[in-house]
Motif scaffolding. Structure first.
Motif, PDB file in Angstrom:
ATOM      1  N   THR A  54     -11.696   0.806  10.947  1.00 21.45           N
ATOM      2  CA  THR A  54     -10.823   1.328  12.005  1.00 21.45           C
ATOM      3  C   THR A  54      -9.505   0.565  12.031  1.00 21.45           C
ATOM      4  O   THR A  54      -8.434   1.163  12.198  1.00 21.45           O
ATOM      5  CB  THR A  54     -11.526   1.222  13.372  1.00 21.45           C
ATOM      6  N   TYR A  55      -9.576  -0.731  11.833  1.00 17.57           N
ATOM      7  CA  TYR A  55      -8.370  -1.553  11.812  1.00 17.57           C
ATOM      8  C   TYR A  55      -7.476  -1.182  10.633  1.00 17.57           C
ATOM      9  O   TYR A  55      -6.260  -1.030  10.782  1.00 17.57           O
ATOM     10  CB  TYR A  55      -8.747  -3.033  11.766  1.00 17.57           C
ATOM     11  N   ARG A  56      -8.060  -1.011   9.456  1.00 14.47           N
ATOM     12  CA  ARG A  56      -7.276  -0.614   8.287  1.00 14.47           C
ATOM     13  C   ARG A  56      -6.611   0.745   8.519  1.00 14.47           C
ATOM     14  O   ARG A  56      -5.462   0.958   8.128  1.00 14.47           O
ATOM     15  CB  ARG A  56      -8.162  -0.570   7.043  1.00 14.47           C
ATOM     16  N   GLY A  57      -7.332   1.656   9.164  1.00 13.84           N
ATOM     17  CA  GLY A  57      -6.756   2.964   9.488  1.00 13.84           C
ATOM     18  C   GLY A  57      -5.609   2.849  10.473  1.00 13.84           C
ATOM     19  O   GLY A  57      -4.576   3.516  10.333  1.00 13.84           O
ATOM     20  N   LYS A  62       0.410  14.052   6.842  1.00 17.70           N
ATOM     21  CA  LYS A  62      -0.340  14.859   7.815  1.00 17.70           C
ATOM     22  C   LYS A  62      -1.850  14.655   7.713  1.00 17.70           C
ATOM     23  O   LYS A  62      -2.608  15.357   8.349  1.00 17.70           O
ATOM     24  CB  LYS A  62      -0.003  16.336   7.623  1.00 17.70           C
ATOM     25  N   LEU A  63      -2.264  13.688   6.945  1.00 22.77           N
ATOM     26  CA  LEU A  63      -3.679  13.415   6.739  1.00 22.77           C
ATOM     27  C   LEU A  63      -4.257  12.670   7.936  1.00 22.77           C
ATOM     28  O   LEU A  63      -3.635  11.751   8.466  1.00 22.77           O
ATOM     29  CB  LEU A  63      -3.836  12.570   5.467  1.00 22.77           C
ATOM     30  N   ASP A  64      -5.453  13.074   8.381  1.00 23.21           N
ATOM     31  CA  ASP A  64      -6.132  12.366   9.466  1.00 23.21           C
ATOM     32  C   ASP A  64      -6.943  11.231   8.834  1.00 23.21           C
ATOM     33  O   ASP A  64      -8.044  11.432   8.321  1.00 23.21           O
ATOM     34  CB  ASP A  64      -7.025  13.313  10.252  1.00 23.21           C
ATOM     35  N   ILE A  65      -6.383  10.057   8.866  1.00 25.46           N
ATOM     36  CA  ILE A  65      -6.957   8.898   8.178  1.00 25.46           C
ATOM     37  C   ILE A  65      -8.326   8.512   8.740  1.00 25.46           C
ATOM     38  O   ILE A  65      -9.203   8.081   8.008  1.00 25.46           O
ATOM     39  CB  ILE A  65      -5.982   7.703   8.257  1.00 25.46           C
ATOM     40  N   HIS A  66      -8.508   8.678  10.039  1.00 23.05           N
ATOM     41  CA  HIS A  66      -9.751   8.221  10.665  1.00 23.05           C
ATOM     42  C   HIS A  66     -10.957   9.097  10.327  1.00 23.05           C
ATOM     43  O   HIS A  66     -12.080   8.740  10.655  1.00 23.05           O
ATOM     44  CB  HIS A  66      -9.569   8.132  12.178  1.00 23.05           C
ATOM     45  N   ILE A  92     -11.727   9.884   7.152  1.00 19.68           N
ATOM     46  CA  ILE A  92     -12.128   9.548   5.784  1.00 19.68           C
ATOM     47  C   ILE A  92     -13.231   8.501   5.837  1.00 19.68           C
ATOM     48  O   ILE A  92     -12.998   7.368   6.266  1.00 19.68           O
ATOM     49  CB  ILE A  92     -10.926   9.039   4.964  1.00 19.68           C
ATOM     50  N   ASN A  93     -14.423   8.883   5.396  1.00 18.99           N
ATOM     51  CA  ASN A  93     -15.566   7.973   5.459  1.00 18.99           C
ATOM     52  C   ASN A  93     -15.874   7.318   4.119  1.00 18.99           C
ATOM     53  O   ASN A  93     -16.569   6.311   4.075  1.00 18.99           O
ATOM     54  CB  ASN A  93     -16.809   8.717   5.957  1.00 18.99           C
ATOM     55  N   GLY A 146      -9.496   3.771  -0.003  1.00 18.15           N
ATOM     56  CA  GLY A 146      -8.729   2.768  -0.746  1.00 18.15           C
ATOM     57  C   GLY A 146      -7.604   3.393  -1.557  1.00 18.15           C
ATOM     58  O   GLY A 146      -6.501   2.846  -1.635  1.00 18.15           O
ATOM     59  N   ILE A 147      -7.879   4.551  -2.161  1.00 16.64           N
ATOM     60  CA  ILE A 147      -6.851   5.242  -2.943  1.00 16.64           C
ATOM     61  C   ILE A 147      -5.712   5.707  -2.038  1.00 16.64           C
ATOM     62  O   ILE A 147      -4.538   5.537  -2.361  1.00 16.64           O
ATOM     63  CB  ILE A 147      -7.477   6.431  -3.706  1.00 16.64           C
ATOM     64  N   ILE A 148      -6.064   6.261  -0.899  1.00 17.09           N
ATOM     65  CA  ILE A 148      -5.044   6.725   0.052  1.00 17.09           C
ATOM     66  C   ILE A 148      -4.271   5.543   0.613  1.00 17.09           C
ATOM     67  O   ILE A 148      -3.052   5.606   0.787  1.00 17.09           O
ATOM     68  CB  ILE A 148      -5.711   7.555   1.164  1.00 17.09           C
ATOM     69  N   GLU A 149      -4.965   4.451   0.887  1.00 18.75           N
ATOM     70  CA  GLU A 149      -4.314   3.244   1.393  1.00 18.75           C
ATOM     71  C   GLU A 149      -3.287   2.723   0.386  1.00 18.75           C
ATOM     72  O   GLU A 149      -2.148   2.400   0.756  1.00 18.75           O
ATOM     73  CB  GLU A 149      -5.377   2.187   1.681  1.00 18.75           C
ATOM     74  N   ASP A 150      -3.674   2.673  -0.880  1.00 22.84           N
ATOM     75  CA  ASP A 150      -2.752   2.232  -1.931  1.00 22.84           C
ATOM     76  C   ASP A 150      -1.526   3.135  -2.000  1.00 22.84           C
ATOM     77  O   ASP A 150      -0.398   2.656  -2.135  1.00 22.84           O
ATOM     78  CB  ASP A 150      -3.443   2.212  -3.290  1.00 22.84           C
TER      79      ASP A 150
END
Length: 128
Positions: free
Chosen positions: A29-32, A47-51, A53-54, A60-64
């Motif tokens: 949750t913190y990373r999101g 426009k992606l809802d990050i929260h 993604i399980n 990790g790919i989206i975060e990068d």
């Protein structure tokens, strides 16, 4: 600590700091929450809802991708520099040295600067 450090390296390019985790907040949750501050810089993930993604690999790919796009946006200062402001951008070298560079338009200091002086003619021969 690793998530905050990574986000802080990107945030410093915008003259900001990454927020600390809240009490009881999970790492995911913190990373999101950290990504939300940079998501608008990524056209692909804006426009992606990050929260929702399980999958940790997909996250990790989206975060990068979001962090890479934010760093690229920080290099193009024209999108977020407001006239009359100067934005500090801090980088940390691999050796751990902090380097702060200031970017932006004119500030109040510019009005204190004397006008430029130019050379109009050189006298090369001695006149009597």
């Amino acid at each position: 600590a690793a998530a905050q450090s990574r986000a802080d390296q990107v945030a410093q390019r915008f003259g900001k700091r990454a927020p600390a985790p809240m009490v009881g907040e999970s790492v995911q949750t913190y990373r999101g929450r950290l990504l939300l501050g940079f998501q608008s810089y990524s056209k692909d993930a804006a426009k992606l809802d990050i929260h929702t993604i399980n999958d940790p690999v997909a996250f990790g790919i989206i975060e990068d991708k979001i962090y890479a796009d934010a760093i690229a946006a920080a290099k193009d200062m024209s999108d977020f520099i407001v006239e009359g402001t100067i934005l500090p951008m801090t980088e940390v070298t691999p050796e751990g040295h902090r380097i702060t560079r200031y970017h932006g338009g004119r500030s109040f200091v510019h009005s204190l600067k004397p006008p430029a002086q130019y050379v109009r003619k050189f006298y090369t021969e001695r006149q009597h």
